[in-house]
Design a protein around this motif. Structure first.
Motif, PDB file in Angstrom:
ATOM      1  N   ASP A 188      19.005 -11.242   3.437  1.00  0.00           N
ATOM      2  CA  ASP A 188      17.657 -11.841   2.941  1.00  0.00           C
ATOM      3  C   ASP A 188      17.240 -11.256   1.438  1.00  0.00           C
ATOM      4  O   ASP A 188      16.271 -11.405   0.912  1.00  0.00           O
ATOM      5  N   HIS A 189      17.939 -10.226   1.286  1.00  0.00           N
ATOM      6  CA  HIS A 189      17.659  -9.566  -0.039  1.00  0.00           C
ATOM      7  C   HIS A 189      18.473 -10.484  -1.217  1.00  0.00           C
ATOM      8  O   HIS A 189      19.277 -11.287  -0.888  1.00  0.00           O
ATOM      9  N   ARG A 190      18.617 -10.168  -2.470  1.00  0.00           N
ATOM     10  CA  ARG A 190      19.058 -10.733  -3.455  1.00  0.00           C
ATOM     11  C   ARG A 190      20.475 -10.478  -3.663  1.00  0.00           C
ATOM     12  O   ARG A 190      21.389 -11.318  -3.787  1.00  0.00           O
ATOM     13  N   THR A 205       5.850 -17.678   0.418  1.00  0.00           N
ATOM     14  CA  THR A 205       6.682 -16.677   1.066  1.00  0.00           C
ATOM     15  C   THR A 205       6.346 -15.327   0.188  1.00  0.00           C
ATOM     16  O   THR A 205       5.937 -14.156   0.792  1.00  0.00           O
ATOM     17  N   ASN A 206       6.358 -15.431  -1.317  1.00  0.00           N
ATOM     18  CA  ASN A 206       6.050 -14.260  -2.064  1.00  0.00           C
ATOM     19  C   ASN A 206       4.967 -13.478  -1.482  1.00  0.00           C
ATOM     20  O   ASN A 206       4.518 -12.229  -1.821  1.00  0.00           O
ATOM     21  N   ARG A 207       3.919 -14.515  -1.206  1.00  0.00           N
ATOM     22  CA  ARG A 207       2.510 -13.668  -1.076  1.00  0.00           C
ATOM     23  C   ARG A 207       2.638 -12.945   0.209  1.00  0.00           C
ATOM     24  O   ARG A 207       2.067 -11.809   0.545  1.00  0.00           O
ATOM     25  N   THR A 208       3.537 -13.359   1.401  1.00  0.00           N
ATOM     26  CA  THR A 208       3.622 -12.551   2.540  1.00  0.00           C
ATOM     27  C   THR A 208       4.417 -11.378   2.363  1.00  0.00           C
ATOM     28  O   THR A 208       4.226 -10.190   2.939  1.00  0.00           O
ATOM     29  N   ARG A 249      10.304  -6.697  -0.716  1.00  0.00           N
ATOM     30  CA  ARG A 249       9.445  -6.427  -1.815  1.00  0.00           C
ATOM     31  C   ARG A 249      10.081  -5.995  -3.296  1.00  0.00           C
ATOM     32  O   ARG A 249       9.698  -6.476  -4.252  1.00  0.00           O
ATOM     33  N   GLY A 250      11.202  -5.169  -3.052  1.00  0.00           N
ATOM     34  CA  GLY A 250      11.835  -4.533  -4.243  1.00  0.00           C
ATOM     35  C   GLY A 250      12.421  -5.777  -5.044  1.00  0.00           C
ATOM     36  O   GLY A 250      12.412  -5.658  -6.402  1.00  0.00           O
ATOM     37  N   ASP A 251      12.774  -6.547  -4.469  1.00  0.00           N
ATOM     38  CA  ASP A 251      13.561  -7.868  -5.091  1.00  0.00           C
ATOM     39  C   ASP A 251      12.715  -8.692  -5.855  1.00  0.00           C
ATOM     40  O   ASP A 251      12.848  -9.410  -6.631  1.00  0.00           O
TER      41      ASP A 251
END
Lengths: 675, 385
Positions: free
Chosen positions: A222-224, B279-282, B145-147
């Protein structure tokens, strides 16, 4: 608190696991871990027998384990804590080695039909590429042979929930879940859209490749960027229809996420050994099913490095590979990275230690470090004989604390003993411990190995002790002349992207990081002065060394250790580890791990199909070496040596085979579909 | 959600520049634009008391005697059309017309959005236990979050730039299309503020101090997600407008993909983008997945409604009653769940009886301007969705 007595570790438990049980495991409730009997010994394919298969073996006169789960034979395995969600609670111990050897081939054929390999398609003249890594995207188009056809024969998802699909679980596995080609193809069909694109979110969840609901579950995809996908793309990725794609098949083992590796990579050792065994077991069984007596060549890419170890004798994983080479039907080659630790200040060497105590450089342990820290100290007798442990003495001083003089006890072969040496007064728990054991070297002599364990310097739990941060001083003395090496063991965060696991290092005022021009000092001069091949850099000399940082798995050369170099000018990567001359087998060869000083890393796929990520490190070089070996075996275009004017780089950095230029140019990943 | 001031300013507004048409100003400005409440620029420079004083003294000097008789009779029908207005005024007029057509009713956790009494969509805040279960998804998504930091922080005030990357959107050859998408955004804002106050749901940060969102938690209700409503409204309109967004031209029913339902089923690009924005908001820690589900539902309705209103097509209606999220507890906001939500919609025809001709005329003119920007849409032939 009485510290003077030395206790003995029970069974074969390695110091790291023993320390885990005494400290970090206490932070978790017991219910979340199950102790499984796992083994790192040279057991082979009987590791993966289901109950019906064991019953069948009785026809051949082999007694399988009795109902109480007690083992017959000499090796009962070691209790390894495995998260309960992924563990096969019914995993029982093994048949004895002697019994198994007797009827090996007959048993192999007999157990074949239980396995379900009927639908796995393997080209007769093909090769199998094994990828052991974390976060391999099974749906990626570069691992397919057509729109809904995959090149992946099987994928063992080690941290998937055992029996996760509501079934009984695959009882021939100690943990996790194995997925085969037909199921992957069903999922490809089901989750592909009309334009051919795959809904990877849905695919990954359907096959339990990600498990967001479990905090220790897999999230790499799910990460980049996912390390496993990047490496698999470099080693085995190909556009469908190309010769490489048509002739190769993949067996993937998705290791558990980093949080389960153990802070010293201690559990990872088990996961990796089982992964290797599984790949050979599968390759042999597919060959048996296809009636291919001489089997298929297997090439495995294993992205795994260990900083601390004897460096001259095989760790259990290397021993396992030695055995697997004799068991595999065809060739079995494993590629490992040389390591990225050249500049980490994690290795120290004192040539001669006598009865006058000598200081190791300060062991600088960082504050706010939520993972344990470990040093391994190896004492070797100067004349090559066997070293008696009770001739050795160690002094340990905690930061700001009193000197603690410790004489090592006498040790029996194979025995590990330990002593607590510092206490966390607030929690009334030991926060530092020393283990001592003897280890047989390749030469037949034995060394003494001391493992010094420190609790995290930041513990939020009342159950997990906390050690002091700062400079820990270690002094060594010996009444028999010996040499001493000290290695700081691998130290990773709980989560891949977290910065909370901080690395300790040796702090020596004499260590020089930069030269006069401001460049990082490497272990060897580059370019090499004309006429010289092994020119180590004199500015790099000192107690804290770059030499000797090579992956401890490369000790006897059973696997091919691959170093990294920079494409733009051929310079070996400064971080690429350097071997001991004469101590370990050294590096085999070097492949690119950087593009240019301003272009970080090498490019290959990110976690999602169509994305690109730059990753640096000897892992990338290792994956290219794996691919190259496959190409050579299949008669496809392969690498050429890098010829540079003005001399080459030292062998200790780039190996006897030197730097290789991959077949399709500086990057072996072709985006035009020509590879 | 983007504040009203920013939306106007960065869109067509701020290119006061120097003189007419002088480059892009801030973003898209073309020298004539004005934010709301800012005086219209003069022919050569911005409005100012100094210039006004100079104009007054100039008049004194050059007009001479004038009793107040006209020299010319202008045609009174000249200024009736939308194209007689500056872009900022066009925008304001369209927004006012649309806002008047939308009604939000409800209370105690439920809200129904209807278009002029016909065609409606309703949502209802699920029971409190659902949100407690949903917190686990907030935890799971926090790992990412880091991504996503750069996306999260820029999307606090700007989601249009992301849609602007999918096709050409600017104040030149796609001026009216951009205006239509901004109308979708502002219509979504109108709807979301009224719906949120009726649903009044606490945010993740109210449930545990470990959430620690990476952006400031907004003051209004978590349920439904404003970003989801806005993103899916824009996505629905863009998916309809631009055939290039629908990636399966040989699909058996091409018209089907132009609807929200069809586009989501085929995972066309605008909806993938909307899903990511939601989804970014979650991931940021300010929403639950169920907020995005309800928001996506309303957003698709707003988008379809806007298309129907400007083109004169049929209006969607959720005949089956309010969106049922009572069993959403352990569920994530995924495309598969989303596609299922929209299957209950059916079309209903617009009643002609109380059609306000003036409003309809404005919207039809607007649509004509949009259609002229796309090869496949010709105003004369076009009559429906």
């Amino acid at each position: 608190m009485p510290f003077e007595a030395w206790e003995t570790v029970k069974g074969d438990t390695h110091p790291y696991i023993d320390w885990f049980n005494a400290t970090e495991r206490r932070a978790n409730t017991a219910a979340r871990f199950t102790d499984l009997k796992l083994t790192l010994s040279d057991r082979t394919l009987e590791m993966f027998l289901s109950a019906p298969q064991r019953k069948r073996l009785q026809l051949f006169g082999i007694d399988a384990a009795d109902s109480s789960g007690a083992a017959r034979g000499t090796d009962a395995g070691v209790a390894v804590p495995i998260p309960s969600l992924m563990a096969n609670g019914n995993w029982s111990a093994f048949v004895s080695r002697a019994q198994w050897d007797k009827v090996w081939h007959r048993a192999e054929a007999a157990v074949d039909t239980d396995f379900g390999v009927d639908d796995l398609t393997m080209p007769d003249d093909g090769a199998i590429i094994g990828i052991i890594d974390s976060g391999i995207a099974l749906g990626h188009h570069r691992f397919r042979q057509g729109t809904h056809k995959t090149r992946i024969l099987a994928a063992w998802q080690q941290s998937a929930r055992f029996g996760g699909d509501g079934g009984a679980g695959q009882e021939f596995l100690p943990f996790g879940q194995e997925i085969y080609q037909p199921r992957i193809e069903d999922a490809l069909t089901q989750h592909s859209r009309a334009d051919g694109s795959l809904d990877e979110d849905a695919f990954n969840r359907a096959l339990n490749l990600v498990d967001p609901q479990w905090p220790e579950g897999h999230r790499d995809l799910d990460h980049r960027v996912a390390h496993g996908t990047h490496m698999a793309d470099l080693a085995a990725g190909a556009e469908a229809g190309t010769p490489f794609s048509q002739k190769t098949r993949i067996i993937a083992v998705n290791l558990p996420p980093q949080i389960l590796h153990g802070t010293a990579g201690n559990f990872l050792h088990y996961y990796a050994v089982y992964a290797l065994h599984r790949i050979v077991a599968l390759a042999n069984r597919i060959a048996a099913k296809n009636g291919k007596q001489d089997g298929y060549p297997v090439f495995v890419n294993l992205s795994y490095g260990i900083q601390a170890g004897p460096k001259d004798s095989a760790l259990p994983l290397e021993e396992a590979v030695q055995k697997l080479k004799s068991v595999a039907r065809n060739t079995f080659d494993v590629f490992i990275p040389a390591g990225n630790d050249n500049l980490q200040r994690g290795a120290a060497y004192i040539r001669s230690v006598k009865s006058k105590p000598q200081d190791l450089p300060n062991w600088q342990v960082q504050p706010s470090d939520s993972t344990s820290n470990f040093i391994e100290i190896w004492f070797r007798a100067k004349s090559g004989g066997t070293l008696q442990s009770d001739r050795l003495e160690i002094r340990i001083t905690a930061p700001g604390g009193a000197v603690d003089k410790i004489a090592l006890p006498p040790l029996l072969p194979g025995e590990t003993r330990y002593r607590d040496i510092a206490v966390d007064e607030h929690r009334n728990l030991a926060c530092a411990r020393i283990y001592a054991r003897t280890v047989m070297a390749r030469s037949g002599h034995s060394h003494v190995n001391v493992v010094l364990c420190l609790a995290p310097t930041q513990s939020w739990s009342a159950e997990v002790p906390q050690a002091r941060a700062g400079a820990w001083k270690v002094t060594v003395a010996s009444s028999t002349p010996c040499s001493v090496e000290a290695y700081i063991q691998s130290d990773q965060s709980r989560f891949v992207h977290s910065k909370t696991g901080l690395r300790s290092y040796f702090d020596d005022p004499g260590y020089r990081t930069y030269d006069e021009a401001g460049r990082v000092i490497d272990s060897h001069l580059y370019p090499c002065p004309p006429g010289k091949r092994n020119s180590s850099d004199p500015r790099a000399r000192g107690i804290v060394t770059r030499t000797g940082t090579l992956n401890a798995l490369a000790a006897q050369g059973t696997m091919h250790a691959v170093a990294g170099y920079r494409v733009s000018d051929g310079r070996p990567a400064a971080y690429s580890s350097t071997g001991w001359k004469g101590r370990d087998s050294g590096i085999a060869m070097a492949f690119p791990s950087e593009d240019a000083p301003s272009l970080f890393g090498v490019l290959a796929s990110g976690a999602r199909d169509g994305s690109i990520a730059a990753l640096r490190g000897t892992s990338a070089a290792c994956a290219m070496a794996t691919r190259d070996a496959v190409s050579v075996a299949l008669g496809l275009a392969s690498s050429t040596p890098l010829k540079m004017q003005g001399g080459g780089a030292a062998r200790a950095k780039v190996g006897n085979k030197g730097r290789r230029v991959p077949a399709t140019g500086p990057l072996c990943v072709s985006r035009t579909g020509q590879d | 959600m983007p504040a009203l001031g920013n939306g106007q300013g960065n869109g067509q507004g701020n290119g006061q520049g120097n003189g007419q048409g002088n480059g892009q100003g801030n973003g898209q400005g073309n020298g004539q634009g004005n934010g709301q409440g800012v005086a219209t620029a003069h022919a050569g420079s911005a409005a100012s008391p100094f210039l006004s004083h100079a104009l007054a003294s100039t008049r004194d000097g050059i007009v001479q005697h004038w009793p107040g008789t006209p020299t010319h009779r202008p045609d009174t029908s000249r200024y009736a059309g939308l194209d007689s207005l500056l872009p900022a005024s066009q925008s304001a007029l369209i927004d006012a017309v649309l806002a008047g057509l939308v009604q939000v009713e409800g209370g105690s956790g439920s809200a129904t959005v209807s278009i002029r009494g016909y065609g409606s969509a309703a949502i209802s805040r699920p029971p409190p236990e659902i949100f407690v279960e949903q917190l686990k998804w907030v935890r799971a998504y926090a790992d990412l979050r880091g991504d996503r930091i750069s996306e999260i922080t820029s999307q606090v005030s700007d989601i249009m730039s992301y849609f602007g990357a999918l096709t050409r959107l600017d104040s030149g050859r796609r001026r009216y299309s951009l205006m239509l998408l901004e109308a979708a955004l502002k219509l979504a804002l109108q709807v979301e503020m009224q719906v949120k106050i009726l649903c009044h749901q606490p945010r993740p940060v109210d449930y545990a101090p470990q959430v620690q969102p990476v952006i400031q938690t907004p003051d209004h209700s978590s349920f439904p997600s404003g970003h989801a409503i806005e993103a899916f409204a824009i996505a629905t309109v863009l998916n309809y407008l631009d055939p290039a967004q629908r990636s399966a031209p040989d699909s058996p029913d091409p018209a089907q993909l132009a609807t929200a339902q069809g586009g989501i089923g085929a995972r066309t690009m605008p909806f993938r983008l909307a899903h990511r924005i939601a989804t970014n908001r979650t991931i940021a820690g300010v929403h639950f997945p169920v907020d995005s589900m309800a928001g996506a539902y309303l957003g698709c309705f707003v988008g379809e409604a806007l298309i129907a209103l400007v083109t004169g097509g049929t209006l969607p209606s959720a005949q089956a009653g309010p969106l049922d999220l009572a069993h959403a507890g352990g569920e994530d906001f995924l495309f598969d769940n989303l596609a299922g939500m929209l299957t209950g919609w059916s079309n209903c025809t617009q009643a002609k009886a109380d059609t306000n001709q003036a409003e309809t005329a404005i919207l039809r003119q607007f649509w004509k301007g949009v259609a002229r920007e796309w090869d496949h849409l010709t105003p004369a032939a076009h009559g429906g969705a």
